[in-house]
Design a protein around this motif. Structure first.
Motif, short mmCIF file in Angstrom:
data_model
loop_
_atom_site.label_atom_id
_atom_site.label_comp_id
_atom_site.label_asym_id
_atom_site.label_seq_id
_atom_site.Cartn_x
_atom_site.Cartn_y
_atom_site.Cartn_z
N LEU A 180 8.93 5.50 4.74
CA LEU A 180 8.43 5.85 6.08
C LEU A 180 8.15 4.61 6.91
CD1 LEU A 180 5.97 8.76 5.13
CD2 LEU A 180 8.11 8.96 6.40
N ALA A 181 7.72 3.53 6.25
CA ALA A 181 7.44 2.30 6.97
C ALA A 181 8.71 1.73 7.60
CB ALA A 181 6.80 1.27 6.04
N PHE A 208 0.93 11.93 14.47
CA PHE A 208 2.30 11.78 14.98
C PHE A 208 2.84 13.15 15.40
CE2 PHE A 208 6.88 11.90 14.39
CZ PHE A 208 7.31 10.79 15.09
N SER A 209 2.64 14.15 14.51
CA SER A 209 3.14 15.51 14.80
C SER A 209 2.49 16.06 16.07
CB SER A 209 2.82 16.46 13.64
OG SER A 209 3.43 16.01 12.49
N ALA A 241 12.44 11.49 9.31
CA ALA A 241 12.26 10.06 9.06
C ALA A 241 13.23 9.58 7.98
CB ALA A 241 10.82 9.77 8.65
N GLU A 269 8.72 16.26 9.61
CA GLU A 269 8.63 14.88 10.11
C GLU A 269 9.25 13.91 9.10
OE1 GLU A 269 7.96 14.72 12.99
OE2 GLU A 269 6.35 16.11 13.55
N GLN A 270 8.87 14.10 7.83
CA GLN A 270 9.39 13.19 6.80
C GLN A 270 10.89 13.40 6.60
OE1 GLN A 270 7.24 12.54 3.21
NE2 GLN A 270 5.26 12.36 4.24
N ALA A 324 9.61 3.95 10.51
CA ALA A 324 8.70 3.76 11.65
C ALA A 324 8.85 2.38 12.30
CB ALA A 324 7.26 3.95 11.18
N LYS A 363 -4.05 2.54 11.84
CA LYS A 363 -3.98 2.97 10.43
C LYS A 363 -5.36 2.83 9.79
CE LYS A 363 0.54 3.56 10.50
NZ LYS A 363 0.66 3.67 11.97
N GLU A 376 8.27 6.83 19.99
CA GLU A 376 7.92 5.88 18.94
C GLU A 376 6.40 5.76 18.85
OE1 GLU A 376 10.13 4.04 16.97
OE2 GLU A 376 11.72 5.30 17.80
N GLU A 390 -1.20 8.20 9.13
CA GLU A 390 -0.08 7.45 8.55
C GLU A 390 1.19 7.61 9.40
OE1 GLU A 390 0.96 8.93 4.67
OE2 GLU A 390 1.44 10.90 5.44
N ASN A 391 2.21 6.81 9.06
CA ASN A 391 3.50 6.94 9.73
C ASN A 391 4.00 8.37 9.55
OD1 ASN A 391 3.76 4.24 10.56
ND2 ASN A 391 4.45 3.64 8.51
N TYR A 392 4.41 8.99 10.62
CA TYR A 392 4.89 10.38 10.61
C TYR A 392 3.84 11.35 10.05
CZ TYR A 392 9.32 8.09 11.52
OH TYR A 392 10.30 7.32 12.07
N GLU A 423 8.08 -0.49 10.85
CA GLU A 423 7.09 -1.45 10.36
C GLU A 423 7.77 -2.51 9.49
OE1 GLU A 423 2.74 -0.90 8.33
OE2 GLU A 423 3.74 0.91 8.98
N LYS A 464 16.54 8.46 9.01
CA LYS A 464 16.65 7.20 9.77
C LYS A 464 16.91 6.00 8.88
CE LYS A 464 13.70 8.29 13.71
NZ LYS A 464 12.50 7.89 14.42
N ASN A 509 4.49 5.86 16.06
CA ASN A 509 3.93 5.30 14.82
C ASN A 509 3.27 3.94 15.03
OD1 ASN A 509 4.55 7.27 12.74
ND2 ASN A 509 6.66 6.88 13.30
N LYS A 510 3.94 3.12 15.84
CA LYS A 510 3.43 1.75 16.01
C LYS A 510 2.09 1.72 16.73
CE LYS A 510 7.78 -0.66 15.68
NZ LYS A 510 8.96 -1.09 16.44
N LYS A 527 3.88 14.31 19.06
CA LYS A 527 5.26 14.73 19.29
C LYS A 527 5.32 16.11 19.93
CE LYS A 527 9.47 15.52 16.81
NZ LYS A 527 10.03 15.72 15.48
N LYS A 535 0.85 -1.20 0.00
CA LYS A 535 0.00 0.00 0.00
C LYS A 535 0.88 1.24 0.00
CE LYS A 535 -0.44 0.20 5.02
NZ LYS A 535 -1.32 0.04 6.17
#
Lengths: 340, 210
Positions: free
Chosen positions: A203-204, B131-132, A235, A231-232, A207, B149, B142, B125-127, A209, A238, B144-145, B135, A195
């Motif tokens: 990003l996954a 999330f913002s 990320a 944020e991105q 994060a 979703k 952490e 979604e992730n980040y 995932e 990382k 995101n987990k 934060k 997806k």
């Protein structure tokens, strides 16, 4: 008096066609920076550039429906697979690329109907915390089906043309049967159902995932640039880029390109525009705005782009022409493997 | 009884002929024009589909059909709950902002389902946006987990329901507005207590309507 005015109107009408100094573009590349480039072209040559922008499939449909009435000269889009498939439908013609174009773009990145104007690589991104150097030693696209990656891989859907082109290149090199087995292995290794876009894969990994993602080079640069938010940007830092198949044929390369439409009314101007897009000035503009790789040598690098100096081994053995030829097989292989 | 000896077919024919006039013909052709896209889709069933249909049949076809039904029933249930629930609240309760909500809820029409879908995805979604927010409230972490979703089936049902519940809301509110009050007044005239009225009259009536 009446006669004179009628004649002058007719003359004006006819001359507007005869003297039309323009080129018409159907572009699926939705970058404002492209428009700025076309403006520069108009300033330096006096040739007006008319642009029709849209989604790739919508533009293709429109061009096909309009047939001989289509006034488009160039079809500009990302991915050789799209250009090749459109050529196979008989929608493009031999362009008669000039010597300047042929000298700039190696045979690997062009056909008689279309030519690359920028390059990109489809590479891997990994989490340095969870993937060791040893894991990646000699890593290849083929290696993505290795059971050691079970539950750790993210890659976008099978309907995505970048994936279709990547799988087409694997079919070209390893054959359809081997690639079908490979695709089943990749599906078994996926951390989740496919997806999201390429950035979502990166990003996954960031994060947690997944551990390894497949995505195009410019997406990482786009995230690092901060244009997609802080944020991105954080990320993106990382994850680390990895160029696969360095010991073998090289990393999978693809292009953004321009194809000469079948009924192009301003063919000579279209060739001139492509020549312009391949000049150092235009290539620098592309590199700094869309984060693709330049098609010509001697263009200064954008350091945000992974492998910006192009010191990695590119797959120059597999012609990008094969992406269109093998596209249907690629989709078939992916669907049959259960790749969503 | 003059027509008794006419056959049924003839009667039907006569009846239809009587109704054929300029309005009938023009609306027939307009509807034909409007139906062209739908007819084109149906006609494509008979076109050559290469081997993709075969592949689809062997792989995802049944999953797609199942998903379509899940989506259908999910949206049906959720639009019903949101539409009727909102209409009930704004019709029978007085709370601050009730006038605003009476018309503002209709605005859900203005937002297509895909906009809700993009917004839901981008928020969770992730980040993403949530999330913002987390934060900025609690500092780095952490998150995101633990963020759910909304990009799967549930997200699709939510997006389409948010966009379509307006239809249920508008119709239900209208019926609450025009019918129930008459019934309530009638019930009160007949000596029912106000609390009992809702159960006796209103639910009975709305049950039939819905």
């Amino acid at each position: 008096m009446k006669k004179i005015s009628i004649i002058s109107i007719i003359f004006a009408f006819v001359s507007s066609f005869a003297l039309a100094v323009e080129v018409n573009i159907f572009s699926a590349r939705h970058y404002d920076s492209d428009i700025q480039l076309y403006e520069k072209f108009t300033v330096s040559t006096g040739i007006k550039v008319n642009v029709v922008s849209g989604k790739d499939k919508a533009l293709q449909k429109r061009i096909a429906e309009e047939g001989a009435d289509c006034v488009g000269d160039l079809y500009i889009t990302a991915d050789a697979g799209r250009l090749g498939a459109f050529q196979a439908k008989g929608m493009l013609q031999r362009a008669g690329w000039s010597k300047a174009i042929k000298d700039s773009v190696s045979n690997n990145f062009r056909s008689a109907q279309w030519v690359g104007i920028a390059k990109r690589a489809r590479i891997m991104y990994y989490s340095p915390e969870r993937v060791s150097a040893n894991d990646l030693n000699g890593m290849t696209y083929e290696g993505l089906s290795d059971p050691k990656w079970k539950g750790r891989v993210v890659i976008r859907k099978s309907n995505n043309v970048y994936n279709q082109s990547l799988v087409a290149s694997l079919i070209k090199n390893n054959g359809k049967n081997a690639t079908a087995t490979w695709a089943k292995g990749v599906v078994a290794n996926m951390a989740r159902d496919s997806k999201g876009n390429d950035r979502a894969q990166i990003l996954a990994v960031a994060a947690g995932e997944a551990d390894i993602a497949v995505a195009n080079t410019y997406y990482h640069a786009l995230m690092l640039s901060g244009k997609k938010g802080a944020e991105q940007q954080a990320a993106a830092k990382k994850v680390m880029p990895f160029f696969p198949n360095q010991q073998g044929r090289g990393t999978h390369m693809n292009i953004s390109g321009a194809g000469m439409l079948k009924h192009a009314p301003n063919k000579a101007n279209a060739v001139k525009l492509v020549e312009f897009l391949l000049t150092k000035e235009a290539q620098e503009h592309i590199v700094n705005n869309t984060f693709e790789y330049p098609m010509i040598a001697g263009v200064s690098q954008n350091t945000l782009v992974p492998g910006a100096d192009l010191s990695f081994k590119q797959d120059l053995k597999t012609s990008v022409k094969s992406y269109g030829d093998k596209q249907a097989d690629a989709l078939e292989v992916m669907l049959e493997s259960g790749w969503k | 009884m003059k027509h008794d000896n006419k056959s049924l077919v003839k009667q039907v024919f006569d009846y239809s002929m009587k109704n054929i006039n300029a309005w009938y013909i023009s609306s027939f052709f307009i509807s034909l024009l409007v139906a062209i896209p739908i007819l084109t889709v149906f006609a494509s069933f008979f076109e050559d589909t290469s081997n993709y249909f075969e592949i689809l049949k062997n792989t995802f076809l049944y999953e797609y059909i199942f998903n379509s039904f899940t989506l259908l029933f999910g949206v049906l249930i959720l639009t019903f709950i949101i539409g009727v629930g909102c209409a009930y609240l704004v019709s029978f309760y007085d709370f601050p902002g009730v006038k605003f909500f009476k018309w503002a809820l209709i605005l859900s029409f203005a937002v297509p389902a895909y906009i809700y879908a993009y917004s839901l995805t981008a928020f969770f979604e992730n980040y993403g946006t949530l999330f913002s927010i987390l934060k900025s409230l609690f500092g780095d972490g952490e998150y995101n987990k633990s963020i759910p979703k909304f990009d799967g089936m549930f997200g699709a049902v939510l997006s389409i329901s948010f966009s379509l519940f307006g239809y249920v809301y508008v119709l239900t509110r209208a019926s609450f507005h025009y019918q129930s009050h008459n019934l309530i007044e009638l019930g009160q005239n007949l000596g029912f207590l106000k609390e009992n009225l809702y159960f006796l009259l209103y639910y009975h009536q709305q049950g039939q309507l819905l």
